[in-house]
Design a protein around this motif. Sequence first.
Motif, PDB file in Angstrom:
ATOM      1  N   GLY A  29       0.805  -1.210   0.000  1.00  0.00           N
ATOM      2  CA  GLY A  29       0.000   0.000   0.000  1.00  0.00           C
ATOM      3  C   GLY A  29       0.833   1.253   0.000  1.00  0.00           C
ATOM      4  O   GLY A  29       2.056   1.236   0.131  1.00  0.00           O
ATOM      5  N   ILE A  30       0.152   2.402  -0.137  1.00  0.00           N
ATOM      6  CA  ILE A  30       0.812   3.702  -0.124  1.00  0.00           C
ATOM      7  C   ILE A  30       1.530   3.901   1.207  1.00  0.00           C
ATOM      8  O   ILE A  30       0.964   3.669   2.274  1.00  0.00           O
ATOM      9  CB  ILE A  30      -0.204   4.835  -0.342  1.00  0.00           C
ATOM     10  CG1 ILE A  30      -0.945   4.658  -1.673  1.00  0.00           C
ATOM     11  CG2 ILE A  30       0.509   6.192  -0.292  1.00  0.00           C
ATOM     12  CD1 ILE A  30      -0.055   4.726  -2.878  1.00  0.00           C
ATOM     13  N   GLY A  31       2.772   4.317   1.172  1.00  0.00           N
ATOM     14  CA  GLY A  31       3.526   4.570   2.389  1.00  0.00           C
ATOM     15  C   GLY A  31       4.320   3.384   2.891  1.00  0.00           C
ATOM     16  O   GLY A  31       5.150   3.527   3.799  1.00  0.00           O
ATOM     17  N   GLU A  32       4.066   2.193   2.335  1.00  0.00           N
ATOM     18  CA  GLU A  32       4.808   1.005   2.752  1.00  0.00           C
ATOM     19  C   GLU A  32       6.219   1.040   2.151  1.00  0.00           C
ATOM     20  O   GLU A  32       6.436   1.562   1.050  1.00  0.00           O
ATOM     21  CB  GLU A  32       4.091  -0.270   2.291  1.00  0.00           C
ATOM     22  CG  GLU A  32       2.716  -0.487   2.911  1.00  0.00           C
ATOM     23  CD  GLU A  32       2.804  -0.877   4.368  1.00  0.00           C
ATOM     24  OE1 GLU A  32       3.904  -1.249   4.818  1.00  0.00           O
ATOM     25  OE2 GLU A  32       1.773  -0.795   5.074  1.00  0.00           O
ATOM     26  N   TYR A  33       7.183   0.495   2.878  1.00  0.00           N
ATOM     27  CA  TYR A  33       8.539   0.355   2.355  1.00  0.00           C
ATOM     28  C   TYR A  33       8.664  -0.990   1.648  1.00  0.00           C
ATOM     29  O   TYR A  33       8.190  -2.013   2.157  1.00  0.00           O
ATOM     30  CB  TYR A  33       9.567   0.446   3.487  1.00  0.00           C
ATOM     31  CG  TYR A  33       9.740   1.857   4.009  1.00  0.00           C
ATOM     32  CD1 TYR A  33      10.613   2.734   3.377  1.00  0.00           C
ATOM     33  CD2 TYR A  33       9.027   2.294   5.114  1.00  0.00           C
ATOM     34  CE1 TYR A  33      10.773   4.027   3.842  1.00  0.00           C
ATOM     35  CE2 TYR A  33       9.162   3.592   5.588  1.00  0.00           C
ATOM     36  CZ  TYR A  33      10.042   4.461   4.946  1.00  0.00           C
ATOM     37  OH  TYR A  33      10.186   5.748   5.407  1.00  0.00           O
ATOM     38  N   VAL A  34       9.258  -0.997   0.461  1.00  0.00           N
ATOM     39  CA  VAL A  34       9.403  -2.220  -0.311  1.00  0.00           C
ATOM     40  C   VAL A  34      10.859  -2.371  -0.739  1.00  0.00           C
ATOM     41  O   VAL A  34      11.637  -1.409  -0.724  1.00  0.00           O
ATOM     42  CB  VAL A  34       8.503  -2.216  -1.570  1.00  0.00           C
ATOM     43  CG1 VAL A  34       7.028  -2.149  -1.181  1.00  0.00           C
ATOM     44  CG2 VAL A  34       8.860  -1.052  -2.491  1.00  0.00           C
ATOM     45  N   VAL A  35      11.223  -3.581  -1.115  1.00  0.00           N
ATOM     46  CA  VAL A  35      12.559  -3.871  -1.617  1.00  0.00           C
ATOM     47  C   VAL A  35      12.473  -4.052  -3.129  1.00  0.00           C
ATOM     48  O   VAL A  35      11.641  -4.818  -3.620  1.00  0.00           O
ATOM     49  CB  VAL A  35      13.147  -5.148  -0.978  1.00  0.00           C
ATOM     50  CG1 VAL A  35      14.489  -5.488  -1.614  1.00  0.00           C
ATOM     51  CG2 VAL A  35      13.308  -4.957   0.526  1.00  0.00           C
TER      52      VAL A  35
END
Length: 261
Positions: A29-35
């Motif tokens: 979702g918006i604002g989540e940190y991803v790799v």
Amino acid sequence: MVNEIIARVSRGSVMDQVYLPKNRPSALGIGEYVVIAPALKKKQIAPYYYNVQNIEPIKAEIIQGILSNIDAENIIIAGSFLEKGFSFDDIDIIVINGEGKAIEEYAKTAFGLKAHIINMKYGTLREGLNTDPLFQVILSRFASKERLLLNIKPIINYKLLDMHLLKSKLLPEQFEHLNGKEKYKLARNMVAIKLFIEGKTATIEKTNKEIDNLFGKDAASKLLENTIEKAPFTAKYRDVYRKVFNAIMDGISHAKQKQAD
């Protein structure tokens, strides 16, 4: 549901970006940190360099990227791109049995480069090396996907040489309107034709040395830098052009006579 999406990196005007579909796992979702990591590990190709002593790391990275990411029997990168310095506006790419359009798009998308693409087969490549001194100059220094053996067997096609030489005729008349790169290229092409008629292979090194011999010390560099003096250069240039042109006309005349006999 697996919280993974495969997306493609796109070039942006300020920052490159990855577009994600709105219909995606809630964990993304918006604002989540991803790799972000490559989905596929592509095989890195070790380029074969011919007559290239030193190359800047950024150029080596570009060559590695082009050769490793595009499928073709062979890819040959040449042009002033391989010369010392950070000149990125002249990259010639010869594609042997592959999709040239894909390479053109990759070079533009991945590195912002405008590439000059030449599609051909090995037979056409050999013919060009044997008959065209300007092609010999291009391939006197290159990087390629597969090793390329240059077994040149010169065949003089005087009509082809006449067509090439004609382009160099305008240098003295257009001297004031040409930049250094344009002056150098026209002079280089004429001198390459001269060397070829004399039975010599037209390489960058030999051509530049002959330019210096004909037009004075450091003439090749002065042409590129656009600092060569007009009067002595153009007078000598016209003299050399006339001799090369006469040699070509003699060759065409002898070829016609031979056919008649």
